[in-house]
Scaffold this motif. Sequence first.
Motif, PDB file in Angstrom:
ATOM      1  N   LEU A 166      53.483  36.475  37.951  1.00 14.63           N
ATOM      2  CA  LEU A 166      52.351  36.363  37.440  1.00 14.63           C
ATOM      3  C   LEU A 166      52.306  35.468  36.171  1.00 14.63           C
ATOM      4  N   ASP A 167      53.385  35.198  35.568  1.00 14.90           N
ATOM      5  CA  ASP A 167      53.622  34.401  34.339  1.00 14.90           C
ATOM      6  C   ASP A 167      53.320  32.723  34.997  1.00 14.90           C
ATOM      7  N   THR A 168      53.568  32.527  36.363  1.00 17.95           N
ATOM      8  CA  THR A 168      53.467  31.331  36.858  1.00 17.95           C
ATOM      9  C   THR A 168      52.064  30.947  37.759  1.00 17.95           C
ATOM     10  N   ILE A 169      51.309  32.069  37.979  1.00 19.32           N
ATOM     11  CA  ILE A 169      50.131  31.792  38.638  1.00 19.32           C
ATOM     12  C   ILE A 169      49.045  32.306  37.826  1.00 19.32           C
ATOM     13  N   GLN A 170      47.898  31.690  37.658  1.00 22.12           N
ATOM     14  CA  GLN A 170      46.678  32.376  36.815  1.00 22.12           C
ATOM     15  C   GLN A 170      45.914  33.145  37.768  1.00 22.12           C
ATOM     16  N   LEU A 171      45.834  34.562  37.721  1.00 19.64           N
ATOM     17  CA  LEU A 171      45.113  35.246  38.582  1.00 19.64           C
ATOM     18  C   LEU A 171      44.139  36.009  37.893  1.00 19.64           C
ATOM     19  N   PRO A 172      42.837  36.216  38.378  1.00 16.06           N
ATOM     20  CA  PRO A 172      41.736  37.277  37.995  1.00 16.06           C
ATOM     21  C   PRO A 172      42.465  38.505  37.285  1.00 16.06           C
ATOM     22  N   ASP A 173      41.894  38.925  36.166  1.00 16.33           N
ATOM     23  CA  ASP A 173      42.704  40.403  35.613  1.00 16.33           C
ATOM     24  C   ASP A 173      42.653  41.321  36.658  1.00 16.33           C
ATOM     25  N   GLU A 174      41.650  41.828  37.371  1.00 17.18           N
ATOM     26  CA  GLU A 174      41.494  42.868  38.297  1.00 17.18           C
ATOM     27  C   GLU A 174      42.587  42.562  39.375  1.00 17.18           C
ATOM     28  N   VAL A 175      43.044  41.472  39.823  1.00 18.18           N
ATOM     29  CA  VAL A 175      44.024  41.252  40.691  1.00 18.18           C
ATOM     30  C   VAL A 175      45.611  41.537  40.041  1.00 18.18           C
ATOM     31  N   VAL A 176      45.598  41.089  38.954  1.00 17.71           N
ATOM     32  CA  VAL A 176      46.728  41.534  38.182  1.00 17.71           C
ATOM     33  C   VAL A 176      47.048  42.857  37.956  1.00 17.71           C
TER      34      VAL A 176
ATOM     35  N   THR B 248      44.961  39.734  46.511  1.00 20.02           N
ATOM     36  CA  THR B 248      45.819  40.983  45.846  1.00 20.02           C
ATOM     37  C   THR B 248      46.763  41.487  47.057  1.00 20.02           C
ATOM     38  N   GLY B 249      46.313  41.556  48.401  1.00 20.02           N
ATOM     39  CA  GLY B 249      47.260  42.013  49.452  1.00 20.02           C
ATOM     40  C   GLY B 249      48.406  41.048  49.696  1.00 20.02           C
ATOM     41  N   MET B 250      47.833  39.502  49.496  1.00 18.94           N
ATOM     42  CA  MET B 250      48.890  38.555  49.810  1.00 18.94           C
ATOM     43  C   MET B 250      49.982  38.478  48.754  1.00 18.94           C
ATOM     44  N   PHE B 251      49.637  38.384  47.695  1.00 17.66           N
ATOM     45  CA  PHE B 251      50.374  38.373  46.533  1.00 17.66           C
ATOM     46  C   PHE B 251      51.287  39.543  46.223  1.00 17.66           C
ATOM     47  N   SER B 252      50.986  40.703  46.722  1.00 18.60           N
ATOM     48  CA  SER B 252      51.837  41.821  46.440  1.00 18.60           C
ATOM     49  C   SER B 252      53.228  41.778  47.217  1.00 18.60           C
TER      50      SER B 252
ATOM     51  N   GLY C 273      42.593  49.976  38.989  1.00 24.77           N
ATOM     52  CA  GLY C 273      41.410  48.814  38.827  1.00 24.77           C
ATOM     53  C   GLY C 273      40.793  49.138  40.036  1.00 24.77           C
ATOM     54  N   ALA C 274      39.809  48.013  40.126  1.00 27.36           N
ATOM     55  CA  ALA C 274      38.656  47.955  41.489  1.00 27.36           C
ATOM     56  C   ALA C 274      39.652  47.745  42.973  1.00 27.36           C
ATOM     57  N   TYR C 275      40.741  47.093  42.771  1.00 27.22           N
ATOM     58  CA  TYR C 275      41.485  46.432  43.923  1.00 27.22           C
ATOM     59  C   TYR C 275      42.665  47.509  44.357  1.00 27.22           C
ATOM     60  N   GLY C 276      43.284  47.752  43.422  1.00 27.51           N
ATOM     61  CA  GLY C 276      44.626  48.560  43.642  1.00 27.51           C
ATOM     62  C   GLY C 276      44.294  49.759  44.685  1.00 27.51           C
ATOM     63  N   PRO C 277      43.288  50.596  44.681  1.00 27.77           N
ATOM     64  CA  PRO C 277      43.499  51.661  45.656  1.00 27.77           C
ATOM     65  C   PRO C 277      43.293  51.164  47.225  1.00 27.77           C
ATOM     66  N   TYR C 278      42.712  50.053  47.380  1.00 33.96           N
ATOM     67  CA  TYR C 278      42.715  49.465  48.816  1.00 33.96           C
ATOM     68  C   TYR C 278      43.981  48.765  49.138  1.00 33.96           C
TER      69      TYR C 278
ATOM     70  N   THR D  55      43.897  44.423  53.351  1.00 31.45           N
ATOM     71  CA  THR D  55      43.184  44.785  51.998  1.00 31.45           C
ATOM     72  C   THR D  55      41.835  44.456  51.721  1.00 31.45           C
ATOM     73  N   GLU D  56      41.570  43.240  52.338  1.00 23.46           N
ATOM     74  CA  GLU D  56      40.299  42.566  52.042  1.00 23.46           C
ATOM     75  C   GLU D  56      39.366  43.603  52.899  1.00 23.46           C
ATOM     76  N   LEU D  57      39.469  43.837  54.430  1.00 25.53           N
ATOM     77  CA  LEU D  57      38.897  44.605  55.168  1.00 25.53           C
ATOM     78  C   LEU D  57      38.372  46.068  54.575  1.00 25.53           C
ATOM     79  N   LEU D  58      39.421  46.348  54.166  1.00 22.07           N
ATOM     80  CA  LEU D  58      39.258  48.002  53.453  1.00 22.07           C
ATOM     81  C   LEU D  58      38.224  47.762  52.359  1.00 22.07           C
ATOM     82  N   GLY D  59      38.571  46.985  51.633  1.00 19.62           N
ATOM     83  CA  GLY D  59      37.677  46.711  50.315  1.00 19.62           C
ATOM     84  C   GLY D  59      36.214  46.410  50.808  1.00 19.62           C
ATOM     85  N   ASN D  60      35.963  45.636  51.796  1.00 18.11           N
ATOM     86  CA  ASN D  60      34.736  45.295  52.076  1.00 18.11           C
ATOM     87  C   ASN D  60      33.872  46.556  52.411  1.00 18.11           C
TER      88      ASN D  60
END
Length: 402
Positions: free
Chosen positions: A335-345, A317-321, A353-358, A298-303
Amino acid sequence: MHESNFIVREPLLDPKQRVIGYELSWQHQEDQPVTDEELEALIGFVAENVNDDEHGWLLKDKILFLDAVPNMLSTDALFAMPPERTVLTMKASDLADPDTLAAVQGLRAGGVGISVRDGDLAHLGKNLGMSASYIEVRFSGADVAAQARTYAAAKQSSVRMVGRPVATWSDFDACAALGLDAFVGKLHLTPRPGMPVKGMNPAQTIILQLMQMVQKNEDIPKIESVLKRDPALSYKLLRFINSAGFGVGREIQSLRQAITMLGYSPMYRWLTLLLATASTSGYSPVLMETAVVRGRLTELLGNKGLPRSESENLFMTGMFSLLDRLLGLSMKEVLDTIQLPDEVVRALLTRGGAYGPYLALAEACELNSQLVASLAKSINIAPVDVNKAHLSALAWAQNLTT
């Protein structure tokens, strides 16, 4: 072919659900079978991207299964692969040809593995071990006793049996009890029925606390004090910072030094990895590796389309999926347990969002989904770049020190 086709993968699991290797293939339409030329191109592309002039085979102890046909048994690309890590899957009917059989036996003598598909165990003969190291078998619960006798006879030879596809956990357990050596399928993405909810174990609770402290840029002494509550975690951090791959140059013995040397952003990534790998769920080994590969892919594709500053969020995003499956919780509970950036959620919940397609494209590469091409096109990534990122992520996951 790598310029127009997409590589997809399936894990091969042992009876303990550990990943022993991967089957790599071109994603293709059902009505458009892969050509001989495409199969040869796949081996060449894989050989080029998982071998390194300095470090050699990048997949460590993993075995790769690749489809093959008779006229590619002497391709130069095949000899660029380490024979002990290469298994060619062929149809049983191909081995009926004397020339093909001779070529196969030559490869076997050189250490290359051969897996036989569409063969009848009862009719392949006692000399199967001379030409094959694996044979695919299809388990059916209809006549388990008869299958057990057939498998027992096969176990007398040196041939290992690969169950394909193993669709349910009950079939997996039955095949393991019958002595099958490996299993192909997407079963690891399906929780076992009746598995108790596990939630966070004590190690994960501390890791989560540290992640939240790093997110808030807490003072290093405060982070150090939490780390000290878990000797195993402290040991892992010191081992990681002193690993050859990190390249410190001198041994670091202080936790405070280690935190300072690592820095907040890399430490958050390291903790993300640990949160998944600290799982104690019964089917976690393959899920852990899948999560790591998915995170890196996910990271490499997003880059390719997003700023490098987004790398950590893409990886997360990829790891937590897969964290819901690793923890035995719903994604909402995670997600109730971990505070994550809105785009990751947003990516985790809707693949938007920005990360979902990757993330969606990384998942499609695991599932042999017909959506691979359209997803890549939607974010303007060429097949060759997807394939290189895929193999790079696979190699990266094998070389982690945690």
